[in-house]
Design an enzyme around this catalytic site. Structure first.
Site, PDB file in Angstrom:
ATOM      1  N   SER A   1       0.811  -1.223   0.000  1.00 46.92           N
ATOM      2  CA  SER A   1       0.000   0.000   0.000  1.00 46.92           C
ATOM      3  C   SER A   1       0.841   1.269   0.000  1.00 46.92           C
ATOM      4  O   SER A   1       0.399   2.300  -0.502  1.00 46.92           O
ATOM      5  CB  SER A   1      -0.937   0.002   1.216  1.00 46.92           C
ATOM      6  OG  SER A   1      -0.188   0.018   2.407  1.00 46.92           O
TER       7      SER A   1
ATOM      8  N   ASP B   1      -0.269   5.669  12.311  1.00 41.82           N
ATOM      9  CA  ASP B   1      -0.162   4.231  12.595  1.00 41.82           C
ATOM     10  C   ASP B   1       1.271   3.710  12.408  1.00 41.82           C
ATOM     11  O   ASP B   1       1.497   2.515  12.418  1.00 41.82           O
ATOM     12  CB  ASP B   1      -1.157   3.435  11.736  1.00 41.82           C
ATOM     13  CG  ASP B   1      -0.897   3.581  10.243  1.00 41.82           C
ATOM     14  OD1 ASP B   1       0.144   4.167   9.859  1.00 41.82           O
ATOM     15  OD2 ASP B   1      -1.733   3.109   9.460  1.00 41.82           O
TER      16      ASP B   1
ATOM     17  N   HIS C   1       1.617   3.967   7.362  1.00 41.04           N
ATOM     18  CA  HIS C   1       1.185   4.703   6.172  1.00 41.04           C
ATOM     19  C   HIS C   1       1.612   6.157   6.279  1.00 41.04           C
ATOM     20  O   HIS C   1       1.004   6.927   7.014  1.00 41.04           O
ATOM     21  CB  HIS C   1      -0.339   4.622   6.035  1.00 41.04           C
ATOM     22  CG  HIS C   1      -0.838   3.225   5.792  1.00 41.04           C
ATOM     23  ND1 HIS C   1      -1.441   2.455   6.768  1.00 41.04           N
ATOM     24  CD2 HIS C   1      -0.811   2.450   4.684  1.00 41.04           C
ATOM     25  CE1 HIS C   1      -1.769   1.268   6.262  1.00 41.04           C
ATOM     26  NE2 HIS C   1      -1.395   1.234   5.010  1.00 41.04           N
TER      27      HIS C   1
END
Lengths: 218, 218, 218, 218, 218, 218, 218, 218
Positions: H15, H191, H194
């Protein structure tokens, strides 16, 4: 506490179990267990027994009857190799007889219910170490109510099935009845079926007590 | 069980308390209490002590600091005439110092925090029969972590305030620490602040134990 | 047929009357009357007595109790100068006592209900030529059910008010009871309150029969 | 009343029948019958003859012509084994000739219409005990209007088909004409085709009268 | 070509003029003129006479009657200081009499229409150099149709007003009638009022011909 | 006027032709021809020559190059059996060379363009009675601009193809250039490619003039 | 590196600066600085000089001209007490003259531009320690293009203003021109104004070089 | 600068690489490269070395582990024939061990990670001229943190793999560590995984420095 280290606990059932769980896997991040009693049970297990490493899976599916469970039993239960299996089914089997009385092919009558449930539990016993059978329920205090009375009969079938296969057994109707002595059904569910947070807590407490969960464990 | 018949219990705090509660009233039908620890506490109260008729109200608001609480204290706390008041505030007071270190007007430093919290509790004592002070927390196991260390200092202020005003006190950090001995923070909250279902259960259990909730009551 | 040429017929009530009507006017194009019994009544009037030119207005509002009606009576009833006025209120006055038993300020008890309803009808009699009072109802066949029994008492108040002010009267509970002799409540409304199409037809038929609607008119 | 206990009544047609019904089954909970005349007919049947247990199914599909019905006749009609079958088709067969005059492959001219309708009814007679043929209509009061005149000719074909196969017959155009003596078409449908609530009531009343529905039955 | 360099051309009217124009200004980038005849007129002007620098403004508003125009005439017309003013109003004044016959306060009858239109044009003449009056229309070929006949009478009022104030005049009904000799109304508008692309082109052509637009200009 | 009674006119091209047309058919009700020059052409044809019964079809597809046309030529052109075929392609063939210079497999260089276009027109001549080739364009007034110069070369290919196959030919670049003498490109298209209403009118006028449309026809 | 510890850097401008920044504050969590050159500048500052604690604020607003800046200068610039101020304005002042040539009140001609810009910078000098003036630009390589030529003149005004007030100065047009020697404008912005990621990087690099950002700092 | 004229540079990863890139191609117009470090790298390359004509492709996919890369390596890497290949994988391989500790089949342990990565790089070396291996990272300053320590071990595997296959190597953890000396993790990512704009800039700078990007090139 009956669950042991590293065991896997699988729930199957209808919309009460489903509660918007993640499809198809029913486990993982982001509230994958849904927002009902399954998530509550898991949260209490994880926060109280973090050392056990219990893995919880939710395979509930809205609208399901015992007929639907049979159709997906191999894939969603037997292939999952869970140590524990919890089954709560029957509400839709009964409800369709009352809300759609003339669409008869949607009804699952009691003999078919008994037979199919028996068959499912018999096959599950070969793979799961422990099985918990939860009765269906109807959050209606009047035992003479027609749908409540029917649901009680289905609950009796669950009890007999549990005895026959020597599984654990949870009388969810009895758990709700205790609250209904003090509160009107609308405090738990407007439609007497889909519980609000209070109602799911009733189910979760009944479940946790059945597996000898130690509430006072530090 | 410390709560008595017909008492009203009001929660105030930040996003951890809020959890998408209904605005503005914070009580009523349709998950009006939100989906966090407040709803869990209420569900256990209602399903276990239905005879008590406890009324729970959630006045949490996302992003709030103690400064924001002060601005709405009269309307959202004092005017509510609740018998019990539970306050958990301070996470944003600290967090902004760490995620937005250069936007200083958003920081609430510890002296202002102490002073404002003291003032709020002092006025609340005149209307509420019982007050519960919950510490802010940071789901980080390393006490040397800068933000965790700061949060611990704010938690200490809460403890001192509780002692000064003789209120009940909940050390939420300690509650999380117990779990963190076995599990990594990411199992409770990716960002170490907003708890998942497991994390909210930790808070709810700490709260219920503090009010002498009887888990084994039938 | 009691309605006369060019008369205006105004309905007021709660969500059962409202049914997503157009706000604020409650009349006009595009299903402005909502999708419940008011629209059914109007459709039968317009299609059967097109020569009469009846004007129907829907002022129902979801969640309303008699208290809410009082607050908007001047604007939404008296100022409308309707020839006919139909009132169905009370379900929420009772329901909140059963689904939110501890939020007492939302309950409208029977004495307040009687008093306020009486006052509203008294003032309305000065402007409307004809008034129709419809009882609240609960689609529950068991008269011993607590909420049904309470609703029956409120229905009795409506009947007494109708007699005192010599208005037309519709016993909606009786109309539903006839169907309940053959069908379970879930065929009319899952929550026993918000009717499906079948349930709204029961209400519309009761209304039309009360005004001597000629079903066989060509 | 022509319908007998436990009979199944199936409607098929175009958008006037469809009215946003549930796909694919066209029966069940949650307004599965749509919001048009089919739902009205069913609601009056269920609320007036609850003891009969009539099962209503809606297989209308927006935009359909008789050609489309033929393509799905086996699956959506013959395989359904309904006791009663109601057919209203033809509006789109005609309308496309007038709103899309140059896209000729979308037109179903009268001889094809006659032939296909005859064939469908012939096969349906073997499975359904009773058939009701409803004419298409155009809510236009001027019989010299080109599209109205064409629609009248298609209606005449329906009448002849009904006579040939000795089915029940409903002249929906005649039903609308009665209202049009007093009201302008725009009160029933802006586009003279898709009825509002008033217009669907005209259709439902015509249907119910044709099956000898007893409006005054208690 | 009647428009001169740097002139401003303002259109006002109802939904036929509005056509989703930008609110509130009705000019600028991104299809601010809407998607109807106003945009068509402007596009032909800009692409054929780019050297003229015409500025077009659209002040149409859905649902407006002449009464609504009067209420916003000062702000939306007089204060705009346009050189040209084009007015098309009256469809809703008439339509409500036919689709909502019993809601009489929404009707604008012919005398009020004549009077208000006259007043508006009289004041506009003081600011605009040139005025164009367009009749309302009804895309119905039968002159004996009640609504068409009424609309024709309103069109006649527009014609008389144009003559009295010596403005330009466009008989839009006549423009549509030419097409209706060959095509059925449904090819232009399902509801005979809101034109599709074909219908707006009829209006734009009539407008452009009235201002002596040179179609063959290179 | 070159089009004759009952002829079918098919347009194919890229996003300038597409303009949100209905997929897949590109004809029918509800603005199925999109909102660009194709709809304008059709509207002028229908409203001016309603007696001819021209059928217009739009097969434009956003992002297409001549390569994409080739891939769907059989289905979207040859199988359609149209009397007239209008082709405008090439903008994306060129544009990708300038906005994505390093993604070379997306570029269609001039020799491939010439070859494929020739092949398409050769096959189309066998089915369509008349073909119209429209050049691609770039709304940039500076002929020395690199992309404009390239586009001009592609336009020259179109011209040569038209001459070779003796089709009608429209120089869209020349049509835009006339307007660009007076107006800056941004008045027609911010990105110099996708025209606003003004720009589409330029294309529609060029098209209509090419088929000898009589603007002054009554 | 010209910025010093704990300084605040405020950007103001039009849509190129705005880029979907958070309104109203233009600073904080969650991409509050938007997605354009301001965010790029800030990211390079924070990641390369984390020890400096620079605070960046974005007050860009889409569609703004120098006239709009003047209207909000007190609130959005002077009251912000920033140490640094960066201004890029003028694109819309020019663009409206070219895309909306006949809506003259939207144009800001060069003398008004010069005057207002001068006035703004004069007042800003009293509060900000350092000012950076960035020219408007047009990503068009042809200096003879009318809009490019006009934009160059506005850029020249910016340069003169910078010299007069002895501010820092960035020739953004020159920065883009360097790229345009190798790439066509469409690689940077389809409409030659709103840059893609490549274009915003050109602006950010020009900005960072102007403040002596050390790219090779470890 | 290591990249040469007309080379193709392909990124693959999870991601952090994906960042909402266009699926499936990962190149083209409209921010097809996503909004993370890949887009930043490309923008700096295109704006600084426009003469090189570098083609960048993003094949990142959210949630991927090295196992997922293996499954799509042939199609998404080998078949792409890129000159350069950049790989950053491993975060999810590690993270699932910490946020879902009991769902073990989602964990990719270090030996499998080492083996699969080795295999992937070995095959890629045959097609790509240059390979860049980027370590996974965890934006946590405490090296004793369990997940950070594990991530460091995976980073070490990447380093060893790079050495074995003589590829370029980027220690992203080291790059973040430099910033973490001054800023708390929450300034880069709530977090810790990301990154916000600051964090992606850290990655892009590390990448560009590794390929000897000349920041000061004019």
């Amino acid at each position: 506490m009956k669950l042991k280290k590293d065991q896997k606990l699988l729930f199957i059932g209808d919309s009460v179990t489903d509660c918007d769980r993640a499809k198809p896997h029913g486990e993982g991040l982001f509230q994958a267990l849904g927002t009902g009693y399954v998530s509550l049970v898991d949260s209490f297990l994880q926060s109280t027994y973090p050392e056990l490493g219990i893995r919880t899976v939710n395979k509930g599916l809205s609208g399901n009857t015992v007929r639907d469970l049979k159709a997906r039993w191999q894939e969603d239960v037997l292939d999952q190799n869970s140590d524990w299996l919890s089954v709560m089914i029957g509400i839709n089997d009964v409800w369709r007889q009352f809300d759609s009385p003339f669409i008869k092919h949607q009804h699952v009558y009691i003999e078919e219910y008994r037979e199919k449930l028996d068959e499912l539990i018999a096959t599950a016993k070969q793979s799961a170490e422990q099985i918990i059978l939860m009765t269906p329920y109807y959050i209606e205090p009047n035992p003479a109510d027609e749908m409540r009375a029917t649901m009680d009969r289905y609950g009796e079938v669950v009890k007999q099935t549990a005895e026959k296969h020597q599984t654990l057994f949870i009388d969810t109707q009895a758990a709700f009845n205790q609250v209904l002595e003090h509160l009107y059904p609308a405090t738990l569910a407007w439609d007497r079926v889909h519980p609000n947070a209070n109602g799911h807590t009733v189910l979760a407490k009944a479940f946790l007590n059945t597996i000898d969960f130690d509430w006072n464990k530090q």
